[in-house]
Design a protein around this motif. Structure first.
Motif, PDB file in Angstrom:
ATOM      1  N   ALA A 274      47.416   1.463  43.496  1.00 45.05           N
ATOM      2  CA  ALA A 274      47.872   0.074  43.496  1.00 45.05           C
ATOM      3  C   ALA A 274      48.210  -0.478  42.113  1.00 45.05           C
ATOM      4  CB  ALA A 274      46.824  -0.806  44.160  1.00 45.05           C
ATOM      5  N   ASP A 275      47.299  -0.429  41.187  1.00 49.30           N
ATOM      6  CA  ASP A 275      47.537  -1.085  39.899  1.00 49.30           C
ATOM      7  C   ASP A 275      47.557  -0.129  38.712  1.00 49.30           C
ATOM      8  OD1 ASP A 275      44.887  -0.475  40.099  1.00 49.30           O
ATOM      9  OD2 ASP A 275      44.170  -2.313  39.152  1.00 49.30           O
ATOM     10  N   ARG A 276      47.591   1.155  38.976  1.00 48.12           N
ATOM     11  CA  ARG A 276      47.601   2.132  37.883  1.00 48.12           C
ATOM     12  C   ARG A 276      48.068   3.481  38.428  1.00 48.12           C
ATOM     13  NH1 ARG A 276      42.580   1.479  39.666  1.00 48.12           N
ATOM     14  NH2 ARG A 276      41.397   3.315  40.279  1.00 48.12           N
ATOM     15  N   SER A 277      48.296   4.389  37.501  1.00 45.67           N
ATOM     16  CA  SER A 277      48.579   5.770  37.886  1.00 45.67           C
ATOM     17  C   SER A 277      47.773   6.689  36.981  1.00 45.67           C
ATOM     18  CB  SER A 277      50.078   6.074  37.774  1.00 45.67           C
ATOM     19  OG  SER A 277      50.504   5.970  36.446  1.00 45.67           O
ATOM     20  N   LEU A 278      47.527   7.882  37.465  1.00 47.78           N
ATOM     21  CA  LEU A 278      46.836   8.904  36.698  1.00 47.78           C
ATOM     22  C   LEU A 278      47.778  10.074  36.499  1.00 47.78           C
ATOM     23  CD1 LEU A 278      43.386   9.024  38.538  1.00 47.78           C
ATOM     24  CD2 LEU A 278      43.852   8.030  36.316  1.00 47.78           C
ATOM     25  N   GLU A 279      47.753  10.637  35.310  1.00 45.35           N
ATOM     26  CA  GLU A 279      48.519  11.850  35.044  1.00 45.35           C
ATOM     27  C   GLU A 279      47.554  12.930  34.594  1.00 45.35           C
ATOM     28  OE1 GLU A 279      51.754  11.725  32.321  1.00 45.35           O
ATOM     29  OE2 GLU A 279      52.861  10.264  33.497  1.00 45.35           O
ATOM     30  N   GLN A 280      47.712  14.104  35.159  1.00 45.72           N
ATOM     31  CA  GLN A 280      46.931  15.264  34.727  1.00 45.72           C
ATOM     32  C   GLN A 280      47.890  16.241  34.068  1.00 45.72           C
ATOM     33  OE1 GLN A 280      44.548  17.080  37.726  1.00 45.72           O
ATOM     34  NE2 GLN A 280      43.656  15.158  38.392  1.00 45.72           N
ATOM     35  N   TRP A 281      47.560  16.594  32.843  1.00 47.01           N
ATOM     36  CA  TRP A 281      48.347  17.575  32.113  1.00 47.01           C
ATOM     37  C   TRP A 281      47.557  18.856  32.056  1.00 47.01           C
ATOM     38  CZ3 TRP A 281      50.767  15.112  27.090  1.00 47.01           C
ATOM     39  CH2 TRP A 281      51.578  14.033  27.461  1.00 47.01           C
TER      40      TRP A 281
ATOM     41  N   GLY B 283      51.455  -2.229  33.166  1.00 40.09           N
ATOM     42  CA  GLY B 283      51.669  -3.206  32.109  1.00 40.09           C
ATOM     43  C   GLY B 283      50.979  -2.883  30.792  1.00 40.09           C
ATOM     44  N   GLU B 284      50.264  -1.731  30.710  1.00 37.68           N
ATOM     45  CA  GLU B 284      49.579  -1.339  29.477  1.00 37.68           C
ATOM     46  C   GLU B 284      50.027   0.062  29.080  1.00 37.68           C
ATOM     47  OE1 GLU B 284      45.339  -1.796  29.671  1.00 37.68           O
ATOM     48  OE2 GLU B 284      45.521  -3.507  31.011  1.00 37.68           O
TER      49      GLU B 284
END
Length: 102
Positions: A62-69, A86-87
């Motif tokens: 909803a208000d963020r995403s996660l990235e896995q590298w 927004g950040e």
């Protein structure tokens, strides 16, 4: 009977306990390893230090995403970036991983 059972258990432990890092040879000396990125670092800083990741996975909520590298040989690292809406994204965790192990 008992000795053959012990042998099978020992053999299974060797097969299961074997990691791809040891199969390819010993890990690189500490001097040859890249520096571990600091928590809170930006993706640009990490990319400059370690190069482009071998694989990127994204999860959007909803208000963020996660990235896995994922970095494979010789690093075998999984980096998780938190990307709040927004950040600016920042490094949340650094963990070693073994390919093929969930």
């Amino acid at each position: 009977m008992r000795s053959s059972l012990r042998f099978l258990i020992a053999l299974a432990g060797l097969v299961v306990g074997r990691s791809p890092a040891t199969a390819d040879g010993p890990p690189p000396p500490l001097a040859d390893r890249p520096p571990t990125p600091k928590l809170g670092s930006s993706p640009e800083t990490v990319r400059k230090a370690l190069g482009a990741p071998d694989h990127v996975a994204r999860q959007i909520v909803a208000d963020r995403s996660l990235e896995q590298w994922f970095y494979r040989h010789p690093h075998f690292l999984r980096l998780v970036f938190l990307c709040p809406r927004g950040e600016k994204p920042h490094l949340q965790s650094v963990r070693p991983f073994e390919p093929g192990v969930p």
